[in-house]
Design a protein around this motif. Structure first.
Motif, PDB file in Angstrom:
ATOM      1  N   PHE A   1       0.805  -1.129   0.108  1.00 34.95           N
ATOM      2  CA  PHE A   1      -0.229  -0.170  -0.102  1.00 34.95           C
ATOM      3  C   PHE A   1       0.742   1.108  -0.008  1.00 34.95           C
ATOM      4  N   ASN A   2       0.340   2.319  -0.515  1.00 34.99           N
ATOM      5  CA  ASN A   2       0.886   3.691  -0.639  1.00 34.99           C
ATOM      6  C   ASN A   2       0.091   4.532   0.518  1.00 34.99           C
ATOM      7  N   PRO A   3       0.716   5.000   1.582  1.00 41.17           N
ATOM      8  CA  PRO A   3       0.108   5.850   2.217  1.00 41.17           C
ATOM      9  C   PRO A   3      -0.750   7.041   1.913  1.00 41.17           C
ATOM     10  N   GLU A   4      -0.215   7.500   0.588  1.00 42.60           N
ATOM     11  CA  GLU A   4      -0.710   8.431   0.142  1.00 42.60           C
ATOM     12  C   GLU A   4      -2.140   8.301  -0.553  1.00 42.60           C
ATOM     13  N   THR A   5      -2.232   7.144  -1.127  1.00 44.50           N
ATOM     14  CA  THR A   5      -3.522   6.711  -1.691  1.00 44.50           C
ATOM     15  C   THR A   5      -4.336   6.079  -0.760  1.00 44.50           C
ATOM     16  N   ASP A   6      -3.902   5.105   0.157  1.00 45.90           N
ATOM     17  CA  ASP A   6      -4.534   4.183   0.862  1.00 45.90           C
ATOM     18  C   ASP A   6      -4.043   4.610   2.504  1.00 45.90           C
ATOM     19  N   PRO A   7      -4.511   5.571   2.963  1.00 42.49           N
ATOM     20  CA  PRO A   7      -4.260   5.999   4.252  1.00 42.49           C
ATOM     21  C   PRO A   7      -4.585   5.039   5.304  1.00 42.49           C
ATOM     22  N   ILE A   8      -5.328   4.119   5.146  1.00 39.79           N
ATOM     23  CA  ILE A   8      -5.690   3.077   6.182  1.00 39.79           C
ATOM     24  C   ILE A   8      -4.491   2.302   6.506  1.00 39.79           C
ATOM     25  N   ILE A   9      -3.208   2.011   5.614  1.00 41.13           N
ATOM     26  CA  ILE A   9      -1.914   1.598   6.036  1.00 41.13           C
ATOM     27  C   ILE A   9      -1.425   2.061   7.455  1.00 41.13           C
ATOM     28  N   ASN A  10      -1.700   3.540   7.401  1.00 42.79           N
ATOM     29  CA  ASN A  10      -0.853   4.348   8.556  1.00 42.79           C
ATOM     30  C   ASN A  10      -1.548   3.808   9.839  1.00 42.79           C
ATOM     31  N   LEU A  11      -2.768   3.155   9.929  1.00 41.06           N
ATOM     32  CA  LEU A  11      -3.651   2.633  10.860  1.00 41.06           C
ATOM     33  C   LEU A  11      -3.025   0.918  11.355  1.00 41.06           C
ATOM     34  N   LEU A  12      -3.019   0.423  10.158  1.00 46.45           N
ATOM     35  CA  LEU A  12      -2.616  -1.046  10.266  1.00 46.45           C
ATOM     36  C   LEU A  12      -1.241  -1.224  10.302  1.00 46.45           C
ATOM     37  N   THR A  13      -0.758  -0.935  11.449  1.00 47.40           N
ATOM     38  CA  THR A  13       0.523  -0.853  11.642  1.00 47.40           C
ATOM     39  C   THR A  13       1.366  -2.475  11.661  1.00 47.40           C
ATOM     40  N   GLU A  14       2.657  -2.214  11.951  1.00 51.12           N
ATOM     41  CA  GLU A  14       3.359  -3.594  11.863  1.00 51.12           C
ATOM     42  C   GLU A  14       3.025  -4.309  13.442  1.00 51.12           C
ATOM     43  N   GLY A  15       2.947  -3.248  14.257  1.00 50.93           N
ATOM     44  CA  GLY A  15       2.458  -3.738  15.848  1.00 50.93           C
ATOM     45  C   GLY A  15       1.165  -4.383  15.736  1.00 50.93           C
ATOM     46  N   PHE A  16       0.310  -3.800  15.014  1.00 46.44           N
ATOM     47  CA  PHE A  16      -1.031  -4.283  14.947  1.00 46.44           C
ATOM     48  C   PHE A  16      -1.338  -5.626  14.593  1.00 46.44           C
ATOM     49  N   PHE A  17      -0.675  -5.828  13.426  1.00 46.99           N
ATOM     50  CA  PHE A  17      -0.444  -7.114  12.646  1.00 46.99           C
ATOM     51  C   PHE A  17       0.162  -8.100  13.539  1.00 46.99           C
ATOM     52  N   ALA A  18       1.294  -7.930  14.090  1.00 48.76           N
ATOM     53  CA  ALA A  18       2.155  -8.834  15.067  1.00 48.76           C
ATOM     54  C   ALA A  18       1.024  -9.042  16.062  1.00 48.76           C
ATOM     55  N   ALA A  19       0.377  -8.131  16.563  1.00 49.80           N
ATOM     56  CA  ALA A  19      -0.370  -8.698  17.832  1.00 49.80           C
ATOM     57  C   ALA A  19      -1.678  -9.520  17.429  1.00 49.80           C
ATOM     58  N   CYS A  20      -2.034  -9.261  16.174  1.00 45.28           N
ATOM     59  CA  CYS A  20      -3.099 -10.277  15.378  1.00 45.28           C
ATOM     60  C   CYS A  20      -2.566 -11.691  15.354  1.00 45.28           C
ATOM     61  N   PHE A  21      -1.442 -11.690  14.870  1.00 42.24           N
ATOM     62  CA  PHE A  21      -0.900 -12.963  14.842  1.00 42.24           C
ATOM     63  C   PHE A  21      -0.469 -13.561  15.937  1.00 42.24           C
ATOM     64  N   ALA A  22      -0.164 -12.902  16.931  1.00 45.19           N
ATOM     65  CA  ALA A  22       0.009 -13.561  18.254  1.00 45.19           C
ATOM     66  C   ALA A  22      -1.115 -14.068  18.856  1.00 45.19           C
ATOM     67  N   VAL A  23      -2.442 -13.472  18.690  1.00 38.25           N
ATOM     68  CA  VAL A  23      -3.774 -13.779  19.217  1.00 38.25           C
ATOM     69  C   VAL A  23      -3.890 -15.299  18.378  1.00 38.25           C
ATOM     70  N   GLY A  24      -3.865 -15.296  17.236  1.00 38.58           N
ATOM     71  CA  GLY A  24      -4.098 -16.647  16.371  1.00 38.58           C
ATOM     72  C   GLY A  24      -3.251 -17.438  16.478  1.00 38.58           C
ATOM     73  N   GLY A  25      -1.851 -17.314  16.684  1.00 35.09           N
ATOM     74  CA  GLY A  25      -0.956 -18.316  17.229  1.00 35.09           C
ATOM     75  C   GLY A  25      -1.208 -19.019  18.717  1.00 35.09           C
ATOM     76  N   THR A  26      -1.703 -18.010  19.536  1.00 35.96           N
ATOM     77  CA  THR A  26      -2.121 -18.436  20.932  1.00 35.96           C
ATOM     78  C   THR A  26      -3.369 -19.412  20.922  1.00 35.96           C
ATOM     79  N   ILE A  27      -4.219 -18.927  20.072  1.00 39.12           N
ATOM     80  CA  ILE A  27      -5.382 -19.822  19.918  1.00 39.12           C
ATOM     81  C   ILE A  27      -5.157 -21.302  19.334  1.00 39.12           C
ATOM     82  N   TYR A  28      -4.250 -21.163  18.339  1.00 37.55           N
ATOM     83  CA  TYR A  28      -3.782 -22.537  17.827  1.00 37.55           C
ATOM     84  C   TYR A  28      -3.233 -23.338  18.814  1.00 37.55           C
TER      85      TYR A  28
END
Length: 202
Positions: free
Chosen positions: A164-191
């Motif tokens: 994503f380009n932050p200029e054309t898709d500003p949502i990427i500024n919200l979906l940060t690396e830390g956010f995705f890492a936390a989501c993966f951590a939740v998924g891994g814990t459930i597994y």
């Protein structure tokens, strides 16, 4: 040697664990996003209120999980054609995951009412499946960015629409690396909890 019944049990439990992890991570993503937006103050980057951000994320989630929703539109966050295509690809994966999860859930309730367990998992297989993600854990912990890139290469072969380009898709500024890492951590814990529960069952 794995007998036929145990082979189907392995497939069933692995699919159930993976899809449960994905569904759990999606559900957890809502409060996680709110936390990361507040902590990282990314609402200042997109110049929106917390309520507006969560409202837009609701629109995105509803598009991704509801099969009848054909077009993505977020009220305050524009979406480029490339990003729209990526979200459409994600929607296809989510549809497969949700259908598989519901099928496993139906089989679970059907099996729980049966006097005979048709999906009893061998303890050794349960342990091996529990340890399966451990091989990727050090890599994910030390270099999540590269892990995340490899994840996209695996599931979106030949596509670069996820860049994503932050200029054309500003949502990427919200979906940060830390956010995705936390989501993966939740998924891994459930597994992991899923197969830990299988090991504890008699």
């Amino acid at each position: 040697m794995i007998d036929k019944n145990n082979f189907f049990s392995i497939i069933y439990h692995f699919v159930f664990a993976i899809t449960s992890s994905a569904v759990g991570a999606v559900i957890a993503s809502w409060p996680l996003l709110m936390i990361f937006v507040l902590v990282q103050k990314t609402y200042k980057v997109v110049n929106l209120s917390i309520g507006q951000i969560m409202g837009n994320y609701n629109q995105l989630l509803w598009y991704l999980i509801w099969p009848l929703k054909k077009k993505l539109r977020m009220s305050n966050l524009p979406t480029s054609m490339a990003a729209a295509q990526h979200f459409a690809d994600v929607k296809k994966l989510f549809t497969i995951v949700i259908i598989a999860f519901l099928c496993c859930l139906i089989l679970y309730f059907w099996n729980s009412k049966s006097k005979k367990s048709f999906f009893r998992l061998n303890k050794i297989c349960a342990l091996l499946l529990l340890l399966l993600p451990v091989a990727a854990l050090p890599f994910a912990l030390t270099n999540f960015d590269q892990f995340f890139i490899n994840f996209h290469h695996l599931f979106f072969i030949g596509s670069t629409t996820w860049l994503f380009n932050p200029e054309t898709d500003p949502i990427i500024n919200l979906l940060t690396e830390g956010f995705f890492a936390a989501c993966f951590a939740v998924g891994g814990t459930i597994y992991e909890l899923y197969f830990a529960n299988q090991l504890l069952q008699r």
